[in-house]
Design an enzyme around this catalytic site. Structure first.
Site, short mmCIF file in Angstrom:
data_model
loop_
_atom_site.label_atom_id
_atom_site.label_comp_id
_atom_site.label_asym_id
_atom_site.label_seq_id
_atom_site.Cartn_x
_atom_site.Cartn_y
_atom_site.Cartn_z
N GLU A 66 -14.02 -5.16 -1.98
CA GLU A 66 -13.82 -4.94 -0.54
C GLU A 66 -15.19 -4.94 0.10
OE1 GLU A 66 -9.83 -2.21 -1.27
OE2 GLU A 66 -11.72 -1.23 -0.77
N ASP A 126 0.86 -1.17 0.00
CA ASP A 126 0.00 0.00 0.00
C ASP A 126 0.90 1.23 0.00
OD1 ASP A 126 -2.19 -1.60 0.04
OD2 ASP A 126 -2.67 -1.33 2.16
#
Lengths: 294, 202
Positions: A130, A11
């Site tokens: 997600e 990330d």
């Protein structure tokens, strides 16, 4: 027998590698290419780079990182975060990415999957789902890195994405992400049973056995891991460069207090555990060879 | 790799080069119609028929075949006799379902010929271990008519398919050497040696 892939996920926020919990509370851990190179040299099967704040601010800082990384790393690179248009996808592929991961943009406009798959090939298009479990036990898909509800059923959406031409689906259970409590096995297995394209389980690994579980019980074809590897890297090599540029460096200053659920490890250890349990992965000769050469 | 490379879609660039790599992402019919539109079909044929080292990767391998069944029936460059077929993930003797596309690492194995010599030694696969892992991403596979051209085979589901072939100066592979780590880079290294004429010196 399928050969399972272990995919470190990096990330990225601005120039830094970050990690959060439940996709929130991002902490700076270091420079992304240091992690990327280390994982490549130590048995990663692919890498995923996510610009975690891109869709919030409408920017994408990954192109430079990908350009730099793809010159020295010869495994598949997936890039996601803030990619909105065919031009955005084209730019990161040109920069050296092999695949793109799409979420917010394709929820807003599912046809983009079809257009992108026709233009760049299905294998290039990974759809990231997600999701959070609702009170009625169904899973709802979220966008903007877990910030926005969509009202869309995650399982139905996976099927639709496949029909539109997606090549792979990455599944993140937001409740598990970053916690070290293990993967969202139920969500992963529901999607893996429902689609015929490969499913990548993401978010929640705290031990090597969690990785095994999501393959055996969740039916994952690949597993994406972050904290469990990053914390090991940080413990070994420290923070390295200067992080004054931006971000919360409290984590690095304090050590990993509060992360006791995560037993940091290496890709080698994860794969050893899989092989021990009879799961095929790219492990044997090449890693050993590399260690000798290293 | 020490190679000067250029990404080109023009005739002159291809004709002036010492070697050509035909990579491929996308669909067969799109790629063929683009090659026709850019008037590159005859140029690629000329390159393959000359002695220039030529490498086709993934879709670039598929395009060399005579025909493909990807989204309909299409004619290819026809430089190698054979077809391009889709994996059928639902059938097979074991009745077990397997995922299509085939994505990930898989092993490539030598094909033993009658004299039991290892054909890899005279190809860009020279120095690579039998059973090495390479990175694959595909839903379609090639089936050369003449099985003797096969350099390596790979198993997926319960199918054994041709993962690379050699036909004169032409090498083609289903996997992506540039994404297959150190073993994959060896292929480019060998390819570079072939271009510079140093391949046989080792």
């Amino acid at each position: 027998m399928k050969t399972v892939r272990i995919i470190p996920r990096l990330d990225v926020k601005g120039p830094n590698l970050v990690k959060g919990i439940n996709l929130e509370g991002l902490r700076v851990l270091g420079k992304p290419w240091n992690f990327a190179r280390y994982y490549y040299e130590n048995g990663a099967d692919e890498l995923i780079f996510m610009d975690v704040v891109a869709s919030l601010y409408g920017r994408n800082s990954l192109v430079d990182i990908i350009k730099k990384t793809s010159k020295e790393i010869f495994i598949p690179l997936t890039v996601g975060g803030g990619l909105r248009t065919i031009d955005d996808i084209h730019n990161v592929l040109r920069a050296g990415a092999d695949k793109v991961s799409l979420n917010t943009a394709v929820i807003n406009n599912p046809e983009l999957i079809k257009i992108a798959a026709e233009k760049f090939g299905s294998s290039t298009i990974m759809i990231s789902i997600e999701a959070i479990k609702k009170n009625d036990n169904n899973y709802e898909a979220y966008t903007n890195n877990g910030r926005e509800r969509t009202g869309i059923d995650a399982i139905q959406w996976a099927k639709q994405a496949e029909k539109l031409g997606a090549g792979e689906i990455m599944v993140t259970s937001i409740d598990n992400e970053g916690t070290g409590r293990g993967f969202g096995i139920e969500l992963t297995s529901m999607i893996a049973k429902y689609v015929s394209i490969p499913v990548i389980a993401c978010g929640g690994a705290g031990t090597v056995d969690h990785v095994l579980d999501v393959i055996e019980k969740g039916g994952a074809d690949a597993v994406s891991v972050a904290s469990i590897l990053h914390y090991n890297f940080v413990a070994q090599y420290g923070m390295g460069d200067d992080f004054s540029a931006e971000g919360n460096i409290e984590f690095l200053k304090r050590g990993k207090a509060g992360f006791s659920k995560i037993q940091d490890t290496t890709i080698d250890e994860i794969k050893k555990n899989l092989v021990y349990h009879g799961i095929s992965c790219r492990f044997d000769e090449q890693n050993l060879e590399h260690q000798e050469a290293g | 790799m020490g190679l000067n490379s250029e990404i080109t879609n023009v005739k002159d660039g291809i004709l002036k080069s010492d070697a050509v790599i035909l990579p491929g992402v996308g669909s067969f019919s799109n790629a063929m119609s683009t090659l026709i539109k850019l008037d590159l079909v005859s140029v690629l044929r000329d390159v393959v028929l000359s002695s220039k080292p030529f490498m086709g990767i993934c879709l670039g391998m598929h395009l060399l075949m005579s025909e493909s069944y990807e989204f309909g029936h299409h004619k290819g460059l026809g430089l190698v006799n054979g077809t391009v077929l889709r994996f059928d993930g639902n059938t097979g003797s074991s009745g077990k379902r397997f995922k299509v596309p085939h994505v990930g690492w898989n092993k490539i194995y030598t094909v033993k010929n009658e004299s039991h010599e290892n054909k890899w030694n005279n190809s860009v696969l020279c120095g690579i271990d039998d059973g090495s892992f390479m990175y694959f991403v595909h839903s379609y596979m090639t089936k050369p008519e003449n099985e003797d051209v096969q350099l390596s085979v790979t198993n997926y589901g319960d199918i054994e398919f041709c993962s690379s072939f050699q036909y004169g100066n032409l090498f083609a592979c289903q996997f992506h050497p540039e994404r297959s780590g150190p073993q994959g880079l060896r292929i480019y290294d060998n390819f570079a040696k072939m271009i510079s004429g140093n391949f046989k010196d080792e």
